[in-house]
Design a protein around this motif. Structure first.
Motif, mmCIF file in Angstrom:
data_model
loop_
_atom_site.group_PDB
_atom_site.id
_atom_site.type_symbol
_atom_site.label_atom_id
_atom_site.label_comp_id
_atom_site.label_asym_id
_atom_site.label_seq_id
_atom_site.Cartn_x
_atom_site.Cartn_y
_atom_site.Cartn_z
ATOM 1 N N GLN A 205 1.041 -1.179 0.040
ATOM 2 C CA GLN A 205 0.021 0.154 -0.048
ATOM 3 C C GLN A 205 0.759 1.350 -0.213
ATOM 4 O O GLN A 205 0.634 2.127 -0.691
ATOM 5 C CB GLN A 205 -0.871 0.095 1.038
ATOM 6 N N ALA A 206 1.897 1.285 0.788
ATOM 7 C CA ALA A 206 2.893 2.323 0.811
ATOM 8 C C ALA A 206 3.586 2.638 -0.738
ATOM 9 O O ALA A 206 3.736 3.705 -0.983
ATOM 10 C CB ALA A 206 3.852 2.194 1.859
ATOM 11 N N TRP A 207 3.891 1.674 -1.293
ATOM 12 C CA TRP A 207 4.337 1.692 -2.469
ATOM 13 C C TRP A 207 3.455 2.336 -3.364
ATOM 14 O O TRP A 207 3.764 3.207 -4.196
ATOM 15 C CB TRP A 207 4.842 0.131 -2.999
ATOM 16 N N GLN A 208 2.140 1.836 -3.427
ATOM 17 C CA GLN A 208 1.027 2.311 -4.195
ATOM 18 C C GLN A 208 0.912 3.732 -3.914
ATOM 19 O O GLN A 208 0.773 4.468 -5.030
ATOM 20 C CB GLN A 208 -0.096 1.495 -4.122
ATOM 21 N N ASN A 209 0.990 4.098 -2.730
ATOM 22 C CA ASN A 209 0.760 5.666 -2.232
ATOM 23 C C ASN A 209 1.829 6.403 -2.506
ATOM 24 O O ASN A 209 1.993 7.730 -2.306
ATOM 25 C CB ASN A 209 0.108 5.548 -0.943
ATOM 26 N N LYS A 240 12.531 9.118 -7.998
ATOM 27 C CA LYS A 240 12.520 9.525 -9.152
ATOM 28 C C LYS A 240 11.450 9.172 -10.063
ATOM 29 O O LYS A 240 10.597 9.843 -10.843
ATOM 30 C CB LYS A 240 13.919 9.302 -9.881
ATOM 31 N N LEU A 241 11.342 7.821 -9.866
ATOM 32 C CA LEU A 241 10.035 7.225 -10.349
ATOM 33 C C LEU A 241 8.718 7.889 -9.771
ATOM 34 O O LEU A 241 7.550 8.105 -10.762
ATOM 35 C CB LEU A 241 10.148 5.489 -10.276
ATOM 36 N N PHE A 242 8.729 7.893 -8.623
ATOM 37 C CA PHE A 242 7.397 8.398 -8.022
ATOM 38 C C PHE A 242 7.000 9.875 -8.393
ATOM 39 O O PHE A 242 6.145 10.286 -8.584
ATOM 40 C CB PHE A 242 7.503 8.675 -6.496
ATOM 41 N N SER A 243 8.242 10.772 -8.883
ATOM 42 C CA SER A 243 8.044 12.091 -9.266
ATOM 43 C C SER A 243 7.400 12.062 -10.821
ATOM 44 O O SER A 243 6.710 12.994 -11.211
ATOM 45 C CB SER A 243 9.236 12.947 -9.095
ATOM 46 N N ARG A 244 7.763 11.106 -11.556
ATOM 47 C CA ARG A 244 7.455 10.850 -12.975
ATOM 48 C C ARG A 244 6.076 10.352 -13.180
ATOM 49 O O ARG A 244 5.239 10.757 -13.929
ATOM 50 C CB ARG A 244 8.371 10.130 -13.775
ATOM 51 N N LYS A 351 -4.577 7.168 -21.645
ATOM 52 C CA LYS A 351 -3.888 7.876 -20.335
ATOM 53 C C LYS A 351 -4.673 9.216 -20.341
ATOM 54 O O LYS A 351 -5.011 9.778 -21.459
ATOM 55 C CB LYS A 351 -2.444 7.821 -20.454
ATOM 56 N N PRO A 352 -4.853 9.777 -19.200
ATOM 57 C CA PRO A 352 -5.305 11.380 -19.216
ATOM 58 C C PRO A 352 -4.550 12.121 -19.711
ATOM 59 O O PRO A 352 -3.484 11.996 -19.800
ATOM 60 C CB PRO A 352 -5.240 11.304 -17.486
ATOM 61 N N GLN A 353 -5.104 13.072 -20.523
ATOM 62 C CA GLN A 353 -4.570 14.131 -21.343
ATOM 63 C C GLN A 353 -4.050 15.307 -20.523
ATOM 64 O O GLN A 353 -3.208 16.012 -21.003
ATOM 65 C CB GLN A 353 -5.465 14.617 -22.452
ATOM 66 N N ALA A 354 -4.517 15.489 -19.315
ATOM 67 C CA ALA A 354 -4.022 16.417 -18.368
ATOM 68 C C ALA A 354 -2.403 16.577 -18.341
ATOM 69 O O ALA A 354 -1.906 17.654 -18.183
ATOM 70 C CB ALA A 354 -4.919 16.385 -17.111
ATOM 71 N N LYS A 355 -1.906 15.290 -18.127
ATOM 72 C CA LYS A 355 -0.603 15.401 -17.828
ATOM 73 C C LYS A 355 -0.019 14.497 -18.935
ATOM 74 O O LYS A 355 -0.077 13.359 -18.753
ATOM 75 C CB LYS A 355 -0.351 14.950 -16.577
ATOM 76 N N LYS A 356 0.875 15.250 -19.689
ATOM 77 C CA LYS A 356 1.547 14.380 -20.750
ATOM 78 C C LYS A 356 2.802 13.640 -20.022
ATOM 79 O O LYS A 356 3.290 14.138 -19.264
ATOM 80 C CB LYS A 356 1.999 15.286 -21.823
ATOM 81 N N HIS A 357 2.869 12.317 -20.543
ATOM 82 C CA HIS A 357 3.966 11.370 -19.810
ATOM 83 C C HIS A 357 4.784 10.636 -21.127
ATOM 84 O O HIS A 357 4.333 10.156 -21.844
ATOM 85 C CB HIS A 357 3.280 10.612 -19.036
ATOM 86 N N GLU A 384 17.317 5.528 -17.677
ATOM 87 C CA GLU A 384 16.524 6.822 -17.993
ATOM 88 C C GLU A 384 14.951 6.106 -17.823
ATOM 89 O O GLU A 384 14.047 7.171 -17.881
ATOM 90 C CB GLU A 384 16.861 7.701 -18.890
ATOM 91 N N THR A 385 14.874 5.123 -18.186
ATOM 92 C CA THR A 385 13.394 4.807 -18.390
ATOM 93 C C THR A 385 13.014 3.751 -17.206
ATOM 94 O O THR A 385 13.782 2.866 -16.949
ATOM 95 C CB THR A 385 13.148 4.104 -19.829
ATOM 96 N N PRO A 386 11.968 3.625 -17.027
ATOM 97 C CA PRO A 386 11.400 2.644 -15.982
ATOM 98 C C PRO A 386 11.388 1.235 -16.217
ATOM 99 O O PRO A 386 11.628 0.483 -15.694
ATOM 100 C CB PRO A 386 9.867 2.947 -15.860
ATOM 101 N N ALA A 387 11.486 0.966 -17.412
ATOM 102 C CA ALA A 387 11.440 -0.416 -18.072
ATOM 103 C C ALA A 387 12.870 -0.998 -17.879
ATOM 104 O O ALA A 387 13.106 -2.156 -17.829
ATOM 105 C CB ALA A 387 11.305 -0.497 -19.521
ATOM 106 N N ALA A 388 13.928 0.184 -17.882
ATOM 107 C CA ALA A 388 15.303 -0.171 -17.865
ATOM 108 C C ALA A 388 16.017 -0.119 -16.478
ATOM 109 O O ALA A 388 17.209 -0.109 -16.225
ATOM 110 C CB ALA A 388 16.217 0.478 -18.685
ATOM 111 N N SER A 389 15.159 0.202 -15.419
ATOM 112 C CA SER A 389 15.645 0.480 -14.034
ATOM 113 C C SER A 389 16.067 -0.918 -13.313
ATOM 114 O O SER A 389 15.924 -1.838 -14.004
ATOM 115 C CB SER A 389 14.570 1.319 -13.070
ATOM 116 N N GLN A 390 16.895 -0.829 -12.249
ATOM 117 C CA GLN A 390 17.362 -1.751 -11.528
ATOM 118 C C GLN A 390 16.379 -2.227 -10.428
ATOM 119 O O GLN A 390 16.772 -2.679 -9.493
ATOM 120 C CB GLN A 390 18.695 -1.401 -10.993
ATOM 121 N N LEU A 391 15.064 -1.525 -10.280
ATOM 122 C CA LEU A 391 14.136 -1.696 -9.281
ATOM 123 C C LEU A 391 12.999 -2.837 -9.901
ATOM 124 O O LEU A 391 12.601 -3.131 -10.990
ATOM 125 C CB LEU A 391 13.455 -0.243 -9.138
ATOM 126 N N ALA A 392 12.435 -3.329 -8.782
ATOM 127 C CA ALA A 392 11.433 -4.453 -9.162
ATOM 128 C C ALA A 392 10.611 -4.266 -9.770
ATOM 129 O O ALA A 392 9.811 -4.985 -10.931
ATOM 130 C CB ALA A 392 11.191 -5.089 -7.622
#
Length: 577
Positions: A205-209, A240-244, A351-357, A384-392
Motif C-alpha cells: 500500500q505504501a508503494w502504491q501511495n 525519481k519514479l514517484f515524481s514521474r 491515459k489522461p490528457q491533463a498530464k503528458k507523460h 532513464e526509462t522505468p523499463a530499464a531500471s534496476q528496481l523490481a
C-alpha cells in the motif's frame, strides 16, 4: 488418500490449502543448529519439503489441521555437521529455500542420478551473513545413499526422487534444519506470521501511495548488502519514479509466511502497473527484527511469471476493478480473458490528457496504440526509462509485444483456389484479355482459354500473442531442463541455428553439449514479439549458464512461421552483449 512409505512415496492430487506452519528456533541455534518445531498454522503454502540433518531424513508435508506427513525417506547431507558458511566446507546450509528449476538430462549419474532440483542458495539472509558457495541441489544418486556423504547437497536414492518428482514443483519451499519435530495438534495462529503478513500488505500500500512509509519498512544497511547496491541508490531511483508517474497500482495476493532460523519470508504474487508498464511475478520479502524488535525488510527476490492466459485474465480483472477511479476511458464491463492483452494495449493509449507523460521515447498521446510493456526484475542498460531500471516494479518480464493494430480491415477478395500449405503461394496468372487470346490462338490444338480472375493469396495465420509467448516460455524451460525432445518440438525440420542446418544437426550438437555441461539457467527477459509478412519474430535478452559454464548474456531472435497450423522456429540468431 496419501500414505507414508519409508522408501517410496505415493501421493495423489493434493488440494491447495493456504496454510503454513510454525517453526520455533531454539536459543542455542548458533551452536546446536536449527531445531524446527512444525505445527499447522493458517498462513502459507499447502505443501513443503523438510530435511532433518541429524536423522538424515527427507519429508514431504501437506498443510492440514493437523499437519500431515506424506513421505518419509532416507537422505544424505554434507560430510561435515553444522550450518554452511563458506564454499567447500562440505556442510549443508540451514534455513528456508525454494526450488529454482528441474534438471533431468546430462547429469553425472553416479553423483546425481538422473534428476535434480537446484535451490536458491545463497538467499538474501545468507548473503547478509557473509555465507559463500553455490550449487546446492536436491538430487538422486547412482548408488544407495549413505549418511553424510555429499559435499553439501541433499541426495536421495534415485527411485525415491523419481517417486517424489510429481510432488516437487517450482518455488516449492524447502526447510533444512539440524533437527525436526512436529505437532499433531490443530492449527494455531502464530503472532509473528500475522505481523509480517500485515507488514507486507502495508508495504504494498505504501508503494502504491508513493509514501515515505515505503522506505521506513526497510532495514537500509542489511537491504543494501543483500541486494548488492546502496540503499541511497535504491531510494533515489524510487523517488525519481514517484515524481514521474502520475499513478502506481500494486496488487498482491496469495500471501504466505514462512519462518527461518532467525527470519521470516513472505511470498506472494505481485501485479504492478503504471501508465505505461505492467509486471507480474512472484516476490519474496525477507524480514528480520531490528534493535527495537520491529520487523524490517532486509532482502527480496523476484521470479517472473510467464505471460499466459491466467496472468492476463488476472490483469484484466484488476484493471476492471479500478478503471473508473483512474478515468481511463475504457469500458467498465469485463471482457473475455483471451482479449486481455488487447485491453492492456488499449489502456496504454487512453491515459489522461491533463498530464503528458513520455517514457522510452514513446509519447503517451500517440495516435497509434503503444506496445504493451510488461516489466520484470532484470537489469537493463538504459537507466532513464522505468523499463530499464534496476528496481523490481520497472524491470522487465516477458513480454513486450508489438502488433500492428489496424483500425480498418480490407475488403475480402474472392478466393477461387485454396492452398494445401500455409506457406505456399498462388502462381501468377495472365490478367489481360488480349494476351490470353493471343496465347490461345498460337496453340491451335488447345481450346480457347477463358480469362481467369486473379487468385488471392492464402489467408495469413493470425498472430496469437499469448500463444507465441507461451511457446517461448516452453522452449526456454525445455532448454533449461535439458529435455531434448520437447526442445526440438519447437523447431521446423529445416531450422537454422547458427551454423547448424536442420533439426537433426541441432539435436546432435545439443545432445553432446548437455551430456558434459547441462544447462542450469535459461532466463528470458524483455521479450518482444513482432508480426512479419511470413510470421513473427520473438526478440529478447537471454542469459544462459551451465555446469562449468559461466553466465552468458545476449540478444536472441527466434523467427517463427506457421507450419501445419502451428508456430515453428525456422531460424535462430544470437548476439552476445
Amino acid at each position: 488418500m496419501a500414505f507414508v512409505n519409508e522408501r517410496r512415496v505415493y501421493t495423489p492430487a493434493i488440494a491447495c490449502v493456504v496454510v503454513v506452519f510454525l517453526f520455533l528456533a531454539c536459543p542455542g541455534f548458533a551452536r546446536a543448529g536449527w531445531h524446527m518445531n512444525l505445527q499447522a498454522e493458517p498462513h502459507g503454502p499447502s505443501q513443503f519439503l523438510v530435511v532433518d540433518k541429524s536423522a538424515q531424513t527427507f519429508y514431504l508435508f501437506e498443510q492440514k489441521s493437523p499437519l500431515k506427513n506424506l513421505a518419509k525417506i532416507p537422505c544424505a547431507t554434507g560430510q561435515v555437521m553444522g550450518d554452511k558458511y563458506r564454499e567447500g566446507d562440505l556442510k549443508t546450509p540451514e534455513g528456508v529455500y525454494f526450488v529454482k528449476s528441474r534438471l533431468n538430462g546430462g547429469l553425472d549419474y553416479d553423483l546425481y542420478g538422473d534428476l535434480a532440483f537446484p535451490l536458491n542458495f545463497p538467499n538474501p539472509i545468507d548473503i547478509i551473513k557473509g555465507k559463500s558457495g553455490h550449487g546446492i541441489w536436491i538430487h538422486g544418486r547412482g548408488h544407495d545413499v549413505t549418511p553424510r556423504e555429499t559435499k553439501g547437497c541433499i541426495a536421495l536414492n534415485t527411485p525415491d526422487i523419481r517417486d517424489l518428482d510429481a510432488s516437487i514443483h517450482f518455488r516449492m519451499p524447502v526447510f533444512i534444519g539440524e533437527r525436526v519435530t512436529w505437532s499433531k495438534g490443530p492449527s494455531k495462529i502464530n503472532p509473528e506470521a500475522k505481523d509480517v503478513i500485515e507488514k507486507t500488505r502495508q508495504w504494498a500500500q505504501a508503494w502504491q501511495n508513493q509514501s515515505e512509509d515505503f522506505f521506513e519498512l526497510h532495514d537500509k544497511k542489511k537491504f543494501a548488502i543483500a541486494q548488492g547496491e546502496s540503499f541511497a541508490r535504491f531510494e533515489n531511483h524510487k523517488r525519481k519514479l514517484f515524481s514521474r508517474l502520475p499513478w502506481i497500482k500494486v496488487h498482491i495476493d496469495h500471501v504466505a509466511a514462512l519462518p527461518g532460523p532467525d527470519y521470516w519470508v513472505t511470498t506472494f504474487r505481485q501485479i504492478y502497473r503504471s501508465p505505461t508498464f505492467t509486471s507480474a511475478g512472484i516476490k519474496r520479502l525477507y524480514w528480520q527484527k531490528d534493535d527495537i524488535g520491529e520487523f524490517k525488510i532486509v532482502g527480496m527476490e523476484f521470479e517472473q511469471l510467464p505471460l499466459d492466459r491466467t496472468v492476463l485474465a488476472s490483469l484484466e480483472d484488476n484493471l476492471a476493478s479500478d478503471a473508473s477511479s483512474r478515468q481511463l476511458g475504457t469500458p467498465s464491463s469485463s471482457v473475455k480473458a483471451q482479449q486481455s492483452e488487447a485491453r492492456l494495449v488499449a489502456e496504454n493509449t487512453t491515459k489522461p490528457q491533463a498530464k503528458k507523460h513520455v517514457e522510452s521515447g514513446v509519447q503517451s498521446t500517440a495516435p497509434k496504440p503503444t506496445p504493451l510493456v510488461v516489466a520484470q526484475n532484470t537489469v537493463s542498460s538504459a537507466p532513464e526509462t522505468p523499463a530499464a531500471s534496476q528496481l523490481a516494479e520497472t524491470q522487465r518480464l516477458p513480454s513486450t509485444v508489438t502488433v500492428d493494430h489496424n483500425t480498418t480491415k480490407p475488403k475480402p477478395k474472392p478466393q477461387h483456389a485454396k492452398s494445401d500449405h500455409p506457406e505456399s503461394k498462388a502462381k501468377p496468372v495472365e490478367q489481360h484479355d488480349k494476351k490470353t487470346t493471343q496465347l490461345a490462338s498460337n496453340e491451335k490444338t488447345t481450346p480457347p482459354v477463358k480469362p481467369v480472375p486473379k487468385q488471392s493469396k492464402p489467408a495469413k495465420k493470425k498472430l496469437d500473442i499469448v500463444a507465441v509467448v507461451d511457446i517461448v516460455n516452453g522452449w526456454s524451460k525445455a532448454w533449461q531442463s535439458a529435455d531434448i525432445n520437447t526442445y526440438l518440438s519447437y523447431y521446423s525440420d529445416d531450422a537454422r541455428q547458427g551454423r547448424r542446418r536442420g533439426k537433426n544437426a541441432i539435436k546432435r550438437q545439443k545432445t553432446r553439449l548437455w551430456e558434459s555441461k547441462p544447462p542450469t539457467l535459461v532466463d528470458v527477459t524483455e521479450l518482444r514479439v513482432t508480426e512479419t509478412d511470413s510470421g513473427c519474430v520473438a526478440s529478447f535478452v537471454q542469459e544462459y549458464a551451465g555446469v562449468g559454464v559461466s553466465a552468458r548474456k545476449g540478444r536472441k531472435e527466434l523467427f517463427f512461421k506457421p507450419i501445419n497450423g502451428s508456430w515453428r522456429i525456422v531460424r535462430e540468431t544470437f548476439e552476445r552483449m
